[in-house]
Write a protein that holds these residues in place. Sequence first.
Motif, PDB file in Angstrom:
ATOM      1  N   ARG B 169       0.852  -1.197   0.000  1.00 41.65           N
ATOM      2  CA  ARG B 169       0.000   0.000   0.000  1.00 41.65           C
ATOM      3  C   ARG B 169       0.878   1.234   0.000  1.00 41.65           C
ATOM      4  N   ASP B 173      -0.380   6.313   3.377  1.00 39.22           N
ATOM      5  CA  ASP B 173      -1.622   5.808   3.985  1.00 39.22           C
ATOM      6  C   ASP B 173      -1.291   5.039   5.264  1.00 39.22           C
ATOM      7  N   GLU B 177      -2.368   6.085   9.075  1.00 30.92           N
ATOM      8  CA  GLU B 177      -3.188   5.265   9.979  1.00 30.92           C
ATOM      9  C   GLU B 177      -2.587   5.184  11.379  1.00 30.92           C
TER      10      GLU B 177
END
Lengths: 590, 403
Positions: B169, B173, B177
């Motif tokens: 990913r 991101d 998180e």
Amino acid sequence: MKKKLSFLAIVGLIVTMLGSVVGVSAQGPGEGGIIFDYDLSDPTDFNPLISGDVTSSNVWSKMYPNVFGVDSATGAYAPGYKDSLAVSWEFDETGTVLTVKLREDAFWTDGVQITSKDFIWMLEALRSGLLDTQRGGETWETLDDGTPGSGLLVDAVAIDDFTVELTFSRADCNSLNEIFATVVPSHIFEEDFGDDLAAMNDDPLYDPGVYFGSFVAPDFVPGDRVSMIANQDYIDAELGYVSPSEWVTLNIPDQDVAVERFRAGELTYMGIPATYQSEFEDDPNFQTYRFPRRGYVFYAFNHANPDNPQAAYDEEGNYIEQEPHPVLGDKLVRQAIVMSVDMDAIIENNLDGNAVRVGVGTIPSSWDYDPDQLYPFDPVAAAEMLDEAGWVMGDGDYRVCQGCAYAAIDPDYEGTEMALMLNDSTGGTEQSKLMVEFIAQSMRDIGINAEVQELDWGSAFLPELTGQTFDMAILAWSLGLPLDPDSTSIFSREVDVPGSGFNFGSFHNAEIEQLYKDARDPAKTNNCSLEGRLPYYQRANEIIFDELPYMFMYANLSMSAAHSWVEGWDPVVFSTTWNADSWTAIAPVE
Amino acid sequence: MAKFIARRLIQSIPVFFGITLLSYLIMVLAPGDPVSIMTFDPTMSQEERAALADRLGVNDPWPVQYFRWLVGNDWMVVDEVTWYQVEMEDGATGWLSEKQMAYHEETGDPVLLASRQPYRDEPKENAEITGRIGRNAEFTVITETVEDVKGDSRGILRGDFGKSFTHHRNPLDLIGERIGASIELNIAVILVGLAIGLPVGVLAAILRGQAFDQGSRVLAVLGDAIPIFWLAHMVLLIFGAPNLDWLPMGGRCDHIRGGCGPVYTRLEYLILPTAVSALGVISGWSRYIRASMLEAISSDYIRTAQAKGLTARQVWFTHGLRNALIPVATFLGPTIVSLVSGSVIIETIFSWPGWGRLTLQAVSAQDYPLIMASVVIGAVLTIIGYLISDILYAVFDPRIRLS
């Protein structure tokens, strides 16, 4: 009236006290509490087609079925087994075409029937070469983009809704083992991705919202947990319904902390590290189960000269004779080292008795295991063997080469001290460090100058290991299911490639390679019967026992434990959670 | 002020590139490689490993890798693929790439590597598949063409941080998180540290040489000397006693589906990690404030204030403390960085889902994109933090001129 109130209070107190010692039995679907377990890291994918790590597979394997079931008690393929789709399968007379019949009572949670189409769609997606995964190459002989794989599958065709025909490039008893066969709801995947299969790579946490398994709909809090809820449509449930309401896997990156949290009741069950096993075994607050671990620990010997690592074959495919390791190139030396180490003492003292000795690369639950294939602990005989090998005691504490095998190659080597470096990874436990030091001391006791070096796994241990620049390196292999004795992937010359091959000790033996080939040939093994295959593996094990590519050490005895209040916990040797859908995991109220 | 900020920002540019270059260099020159770590699995073939290394681009020389990471490669040709237009036995035509072909050993004719190979309507990897042919099927090559293949990375200067090797990913991101959890924990630690460390330091200065001062010094030394991992494990052992169930031993919130609720609903999760982390902060700050206070009260202006007949309270708190706090401003820069970078040990032991733990895992796995994304964010925050620190210092102390 006052008396009556007192009586009610006493009844209430008794009920409360009973509640504090007795867990509540499951009353029906979803009333069996929540299962809490842990993993050391986060899952990276929920999509089996692109997933490669164990943590992720612990999530998606609960959601989707596998075509071929493996019996948790025996570790062997079992048609019609729980969570699997194939009710039967059969090879044709050539051994290259496999016809698989799928069950007809399996449905996705949206009511769509699971058919051959799902299986074929998954296989074709893997073959497309568009997915960031190794699974395609492991399954198929060649991907659509021409990348050669290690698999044997060359074609997969749906004969009807519940019959699939798989064609392999050659007859091979292990062809089934090579296929990735977890099936996903193709109608949803097609709807969401269409022909753009590569889009899956950018959406690793993709969840189709349609499942088959017992626990589904993962709710992921990065770094913290994955929670999955019970699927009451699950048709393979032991009780006819799924008892726990939820399964929560916490991310606990430290094993010792996990033990503390388990003890405190924050986890329902866990695999107990060796150093804590005795503690839990005698504790009435826990139920425990011991079983041989599916793997073994060993010290790899480098058979070739670490100063000149070479591949077994050159680019044209010509065999390259390896220059032997000055010390370990001699079989007598390897055998002497093995005999110098009291492995029973290691198991007793360093592992609290929680291991079983192994003499070759096979474990007690494997069908080729021979408990008598062990070297004795005999340091006197070991010292004599070193004398015989031309390593005699020098003026100091250690031996020197006086007519050792390597001196025949390099006469200047005469008089060189017998010294070896034992590599250990820094990630090991205190017990494993003590064990490695014990092994080094045992070698020193027979005159080998053995030193231990602790190396970081990624930046030092692995580069030395795969670069083939080590003397001895401690490692463990985990064995997949179904168990198979074939060790081609670690002991064949083809995988002796510095930098990437897994025959990092450059163990070369043409006879073993042929035996492994023969053992997978249906024509030579009575159509792959275990009785037909066993003699080949027995002979291969004899050679391994004699030649010692590794110093084989032990297979751990694992322990799984659950709180005493967990009902229905029934671990078997190859799975401790096979019937988790029937557990009741409600902690007693204090 | 604007001129100062602009100048500092311009100076930051080479600092930023220097940090990224050095970090990248150290990362790729470290022994080992991510592919070995990712593929320590004997069932994988050599070809698959090589294909993975190619896909990740880790085989290229490090300057090439760094340049690609910085400016991308979507504007340059990185490969060439020959495509063959073929006619099948049934008259259908399609395009097959050279990757799907081998050449017959005797005739030299192109043959297919595997059966059921897809052919496409255009000579492009992503063109539509119009059919498949078997390995032994007959076909004729009508024509061939060479397709230039461009890279797919845009580089960090255009906002493309690539894809984490392990998580598959966008690294931003992943950090996004986790960063909230780190900030949350570290704000709690700093607040507790200040709330206790500040008054303890001030009191120790006021009561210099007395029992409180001596006691706080002993406690500060202890707080600094106790290894945090040991203390954390001890705390877990104590609070993990069976059936005690006072406080959660790890995690950030209850296992309610849908993530964690607002912080005030789950304060109990903060107590143990904050208490353990704050011990060191309290020790450090209390000694620093004490020293700063003692320095301040030996100044001329304090003597002047005392000579003017101000009360002790006014002298200590209005003049002494206020001036003693000025150097604290210099702490703000590093504090901002520590706010987000997290504390790896605490996050690991208390299973706190922060950025520090994520970065540690990335380093262990040699996950280059994730490591570098962390470095970039860390570098930017450090630069901003120190800039703010300099500005605040000047604001608090008019004697210091930004010029």
